[in-house]
Design an enzyme around this catalytic site. Structure first.
Site: not given
Length: 345
Positions: A18, A160, A164
């Site tokens: 990204i 994960y 986040k």
């Protein structure tokens, strides 16, 4: 001659999938870009991939070394910076072995970046979060997810999603405490063109499908988004006044099952997709296998859960125009085939 009036944007995690598309978009729009790398030896590799994305002049790109686990280096990285896009965070493909370490790396990274940004007088920081900070741990949530939703940290969620969520919570707390203009972008499953061997953990499934490594598919659906549209949304969040203090989900608005994905890959690519399976594995068997197979641990937490997200806010407030999820998935497969990342007989 370098234009000294150009704004300099610090992009963290410059070797990431990204981040590279954000850097490409920034350079094309006339910004100067400083990218952080954990390993400076990757500079030429990053430039080579960015060249694949259309960048031929690297005059306005430089690199600086930082590490999410260390405070050293972040103040130097911020010198002369106007704004920051903080992308760097451990992903399922590069995650540490210990779950709590993954969370600590993500949260510490936010702390180091925000502290250095405040000390350097940076006005705006855009955080790359994830839809995993919105929709995890909600087994009973029939409505479409929006930016008002937050992941349920009390549920048995994967490290994960936990990393986040906690990192974004820390970001908003520090943005308020430090008086920094904040905005966050929350991508769903990221697809789109790849530039080399560094791509999203979501698009890795495409490679596995084509190579026959997914003989049975999970009974799951996710929203998808093109990486170029994710980059565009970051720039809108960076530039627009309306973005300040806001979260933005990056999704095409299409919620696609693995089976549906496999079906249109077979239709689009014919014999090249001969190993792509459309057979679905029962949920109960996935739950059993997930105890022994780490790669199934995260997706198994979403079995039986709605995962559809809204892009209404991103579209209406910022004027964002995403491609379709199907087009993004096909673009992933096409570039993987073109670059020889997918090995087909």
């Amino acid at each position: 001659m370098t234009n000294t009036n150009k704004k300099t944007i610090l992009v963290t995690g410059g070797s990431g999938y990204i981040a590279m598309f954000i850097m490409i978009a920034l350079l094309k729009k006339g910004y100067r870009v400083r990218a952080t790398l954990r390993t400076m030896s990757r500079q030429e590799e990053v430039k080579k991939m960015m060249a694949q994305g259309g960048i031929s002049d690297f005059t306005d790109l430089d690199f600086v070394q930082t590490d999410l686990t260390k405070e050293e280096g972040w103040s130097q990285a911020m010198t002369g910076v106007d704004s920051v896009i903080h992308v760097s965070s451990p992903t399922p493909l590069q995650r540490p072995d210990a779950d709590d370490l993954m969370v600590k790396m993500a949260v510490d990274g936010v702390k180091f970046v925000m502290k250095a940004a405040k000390e350097a007088g940076v006005e705006r920081v855009v955080l790359t979060s994830a839809s995993g900070a919105v929709l995890a741990g909600h087994k009973d949530h029939p409505e479409i997810f929006t930016e008002r939703d937050w992941t349920n940290l009390d549920a048995p969620i994967n490290a994960y999603q936990r990393s986040k969520t906690m990192a974004e919570m820390e970001f908003w707390k520090l943005a308020e405490a430090y008086g920094i203009e904040g905005a966050s972008v929350l991508p769903t499953a990221v697809m789109g063109p790849i530039l080399g061997n560094d791509f999203s953990h979501s698009s890795a499934a495409i490679k596995n499908m084509f190579e026959g490594k997914m003989p049975r598919l999970l009974n799951l659906a996710f929203d998808y988004v093109d990486v170029r549209d994710v980059a565009d949304l970051h720039l809108l969040a960076l530039e627009k006044k309306e973005a300040i203090g806001q979260r933005f989900i990056a999704t095409s608005g299409q919620n696609i099952t693995y089976k549906k994905q496999a079906e249109f890959l077979k239709k689009e690519f014919g014999t090249k997709a001969k190993k792509v399976s459309t057979q679905v594995i029962p949920d109960f068997l996935v739950k059993i296998l997930a105890r022994f197979d780490k790669s199934l641990a995260m997706p198994a937490t979403f079995l039986g859960q709605n995962t559809a997200c809204s892009n209404e806010k991103s579209v209406k407030l910022l004027g964002w125009k995403p491609r379709s999820g199907e087009a993004a998935i096909i673009q992933t497969a096409q570039t993987m085939l073109d670059l020889g990342v997918i090995k087909v007989d």
